[in-house]
Design a protein around this motif. Structure first.
Motif, PDB file in Angstrom:
ATOM      1  N   GLY A   1       0.523  -1.286  -0.021  1.00  0.00           N
ATOM      2  CA  GLY A   1      -0.614  -0.051  -0.090  1.00  0.00           C
ATOM      3  C   GLY A   1       0.578   1.567   0.151  1.00  0.00           C
ATOM      4  N   SER A   2       0.296   2.478  -0.143  1.00  0.00           N
ATOM      5  CA  SER A   2       0.729   3.683  -0.247  1.00  0.00           C
ATOM      6  C   SER A   2      -0.209   4.813  -0.149  1.00  0.00           C
ATOM      7  CB  SER A   2       1.441   4.314  -1.930  1.00  0.00           C
ATOM      8  OG  SER A   2       2.525   3.216  -1.699  1.00  0.00           O
ATOM      9  N   ILE A   3       0.756   5.713   0.731  1.00  0.00           N
ATOM     10  CA  ILE A   3      -0.699   6.119   1.159  1.00  0.00           C
ATOM     11  C   ILE A   3       0.713   8.434   0.835  1.00  0.00           C
ATOM     12  CG2 ILE A   3      -2.179   5.657   2.736  1.00  0.00           C
ATOM     13  CD1 ILE A   3      -0.668   6.585   4.709  1.00  0.00           C
ATOM     14  N   GLY A   4      -0.210   9.313   0.998  1.00  0.00           N
ATOM     15  CA  GLY A   4       0.689  10.244   0.766  1.00  0.00           C
ATOM     16  C   GLY A   4      -0.162  11.873   0.406  1.00  0.00           C
ATOM     17  N   LEU A   5       0.350  12.793   0.548  1.00  0.00           N
ATOM     18  CA  LEU A   5      -0.639  13.959   0.218  1.00  0.00           C
ATOM     19  C   LEU A   5      -0.050  14.547  -0.936  1.00  0.00           C
ATOM     20  CD1 LEU A   5      -2.837  15.282   1.604  1.00  0.00           C
ATOM     21  CD2 LEU A   5      -1.204  17.058   2.589  1.00  0.00           C
ATOM     22  N   ALA A   6      -0.814  15.570  -1.815  1.00  0.00           N
ATOM     23  CA  ALA A   6      -0.024  15.818  -2.966  1.00  0.00           C
ATOM     24  C   ALA A   6      -0.905  17.591  -3.482  1.00  0.00           C
ATOM     25  CB  ALA A   6      -0.842  14.696  -4.546  1.00  0.00           C
ATOM     26  N   VAL A   7       0.403  18.413  -3.615  1.00  0.00           N
ATOM     27  CA  VAL A   7      -0.413  19.958  -4.068  1.00  0.00           C
ATOM     28  C   VAL A   7      -0.603  20.147  -5.713  1.00  0.00           C
ATOM     29  CG1 VAL A   7       0.059  22.660  -4.260  1.00  0.00           C
ATOM     30  CG2 VAL A   7       0.299  21.237  -2.226  1.00  0.00           C
ATOM     31  N   VAL A   8      -1.815  20.293  -6.130  1.00  0.00           N
ATOM     32  CA  VAL A   8      -1.040  20.107  -7.756  1.00  0.00           C
ATOM     33  C   VAL A   8      -1.433  21.489  -8.421  1.00  0.00           C
ATOM     34  CG1 VAL A   8      -2.093  18.829 -10.266  1.00  0.00           C
ATOM     35  CG2 VAL A   8      -1.969  17.654  -8.015  1.00  0.00           C
ATOM     36  N   SER A   9      -0.972  22.076  -9.229  1.00  0.00           N
ATOM     37  CA  SER A   9      -1.668  23.024  -9.662  1.00  0.00           C
ATOM     38  C   SER A   9      -2.109  23.113 -10.908  1.00  0.00           C
ATOM     39  CB  SER A   9      -0.517  24.411  -9.863  1.00  0.00           C
ATOM     40  OG  SER A   9      -0.821  25.322 -10.694  1.00  0.00           O
ATOM     41  N   GLY A  10      -2.810  22.612 -11.968  1.00  0.00           N
ATOM     42  CA  GLY A  10      -3.489  22.839 -13.097  1.00  0.00           C
ATOM     43  C   GLY A  10      -4.348  24.285 -13.863  1.00  0.00           C
ATOM     44  N   ARG A  11      -5.507  23.368 -14.557  1.00  0.00           N
ATOM     45  CA  ARG A  11      -6.747  24.193 -14.924  1.00  0.00           C
ATOM     46  C   ARG A  11      -8.005  23.980 -14.025  1.00  0.00           C
ATOM     47  NH1 ARG A  11      -3.884  28.333 -17.456  1.00  0.00           N
ATOM     48  NH2 ARG A  11      -1.851  27.448 -18.674  1.00  0.00           N
ATOM     49  N   GLU A  12      -9.204  24.748 -14.368  1.00  0.00           N
ATOM     50  CA  GLU A  12     -10.242  24.583 -13.780  1.00  0.00           C
ATOM     51  C   GLU A  12     -11.124  23.490 -14.794  1.00  0.00           C
ATOM     52  OE1 GLU A  12     -11.656  25.785 -10.749  1.00  0.00           O
ATOM     53  OE2 GLU A  12     -10.502  27.908 -10.643  1.00  0.00           O
ATOM     54  N   TYR A  13     -10.367  23.288 -15.765  1.00  0.00           N
ATOM     55  CA  TYR A  13     -11.312  22.477 -16.700  1.00  0.00           C
ATOM     56  C   TYR A  13     -10.909  22.195 -18.001  1.00  0.00           C
ATOM     57  CZ  TYR A  13     -13.443  25.757 -19.628  1.00  0.00           C
ATOM     58  OH  TYR A  13     -13.560  27.018 -20.418  1.00  0.00           O
ATOM     59  N   LYS A  14     -10.805  20.832 -18.734  1.00  0.00           N
ATOM     60  CA  LYS A  14      -9.623  20.313 -20.182  1.00  0.00           C
ATOM     61  C   LYS A  14     -10.505  22.073 -21.015  1.00  0.00           C
ATOM     62  CE  LYS A  14      -9.685  15.312 -19.816  1.00  0.00           C
ATOM     63  NZ  LYS A  14     -11.444  15.451 -18.357  1.00  0.00           N
ATOM     64  N   GLY A  15      -9.189  22.154 -21.219  1.00  0.00           N
ATOM     65  CA  GLY A  15      -9.535  23.751 -22.714  1.00  0.00           C
ATOM     66  C   GLY A  15      -9.199  25.006 -20.972  1.00  0.00           C
ATOM     67  N   SER A  16      -9.243  25.038 -20.301  1.00  0.00           N
ATOM     68  CA  SER A  16      -9.699  26.095 -19.537  1.00  0.00           C
ATOM     69  C   SER A  16      -8.460  27.280 -19.636  1.00  0.00           C
ATOM     70  CB  SER A  16     -10.275  26.255 -17.765  1.00  0.00           C
ATOM     71  OG  SER A  16      -9.769  26.782 -17.382  1.00  0.00           O
ATOM     72  N   ASP A  17      -8.341  28.761 -19.797  1.00  0.00           N
ATOM     73  CA  ASP A  17      -7.510  29.408 -19.590  1.00  0.00           C
ATOM     74  C   ASP A  17      -7.002  29.914 -18.020  1.00  0.00           C
ATOM     75  OD1 ASP A  17      -9.491  30.803 -19.518  1.00  0.00           O
ATOM     76  OD2 ASP A  17      -8.569  32.317 -21.082  1.00  0.00           O
ATOM     77  N   GLU A  18      -7.740  29.152 -16.787  1.00  0.00           N
ATOM     78  CA  GLU A  18      -6.902  29.554 -15.372  1.00  0.00           C
ATOM     79  C   GLU A  18      -7.335  28.381 -14.809  1.00  0.00           C
ATOM     80  OE1 GLU A  18     -11.169  31.585 -14.770  1.00  0.00           O
ATOM     81  OE2 GLU A  18     -11.895  29.810 -16.028  1.00  0.00           O
TER      82      GLU A  18
END
Length: 268
Positions: A44-61
């Motif tokens: 098993g594996s447990i953890g925490l991730a901080v992710v910076s991406g987009r509001e939705y596919k194709g978004s510019d935000e």
């Protein structure tokens, strides 16, 4: 000299970590990453991730999320978690994995962006499907999966194809590289990139029919450092580009995007 990295438990989890943040990386459940349990042990594996991406596919935000990572594999073939869904691996052959699984299409909220005003929500839907992975070498793996059930009418079909390669940089450092592509049917494409006549009235967009085909292509890279055999930190970058009718949709404000991830995991 760079050396191919054996597919040990922690290395395989590094690859899955990049796929475990669906809202930002937009490749939720696009591959099954299995290791460890194939050698005859529950893992098993447990953890925490901080992710910076987009509001939705194709978004510019941009959007930043803090997400838990939880994944388990049992030596009897069952697995469950945030990266793989819930499923069963029928294979007993090292380097080959195939089976069935249950995942979820996480949908899209209209409130997520002003660009979606009047489009309505795409609800969360369960998906059923299968997967097949083949290790060409211990470090080079081909992945594929099929998922059915997404979209407004629960008739969306997504076929994901990918490849991943691991490189040992130093005793405690390794590098993971990956590429992938997703093909979808018209039901899935229309739900996320099309505009119906009713939606055109409420949103102000012109009607747009989105057909089946290649939705997107992507590449990612992950750098892993191991504090111990159990504890690691990962930094990752992912670049994706919409294709076909997804690229030309009036909802698409940015065709090519990047996302970043930092995560800490504990494997047992």
């Amino acid at each position: 000299m760079l050396k191919p990295l054996p597919l040990i438990k922690t290395a395989a989890f590094t690859a899955s970590l990049l796929l475990a943040a669906p809202a930002a990386f937009a490749q939720s459940f696009d591959a099954v990453r299995l290791s460890g349990a194939a050698s005859g042990a529950d893992t098993g594996s447990i953890g925490l991730a901080v992710v910076s991406g987009r509001e939705y596919k194709g978004s510019d935000e941009r959007r930043t999320l803090v997400l838990p990572i939880i994944d388990f594999q049992w030596k009897n073939g069952w697995f469950a978690g945030t990266a793989n869904g819930v499923g069963y691996d029928f294979s007993n052959t090292p380097g080959t994995h195939y089976g069935v699984r249950l995942t979820a299409d996480l949908g899209r909220k209209e409130s997520r962006s002003s660009a979606l005003k009047g489009m309505g929500d795409v609800d969360v839907k369960p998906e059923v499907g299968g997967f097949f992975n083949y290790a060409v070498t211990p470090a080079f793996v081909l992945t594929s999966s099929l998922r059915y059930g997404s979209g407004n009418d629960s008739d969306g079909l997504v076929v994901d194809l990918g490849a991943a390669y691991g490189i040992a940089l130093a005793p405690k450092w390794n590098l993971g590289l990956g590429v992938g592509a997703s093909y979808v049917n018209s039901n899935h494409m229309q739900s996320y990139f099309g505009v119906t006549a009713a939606q055109a009235v409420t949103s102000g967009y012109a009607p747009y029919t989105a057909g089946s085909g290649l939705r997107d292509v992507r590449a990612n890279v992950a750098l892993n450092y191991y504090f111990s055999p159990q504890i690691s930190i990962t930094g990752g970058l992912s670049a994706s580009s919409l294709q076909g009718d997804a690229k030309d949709s009036p909802l698409t404000r940015k065709r090519s995007t990047t996302a970043a991830l930092v995560g800490v995991t504990y494997s047992f």
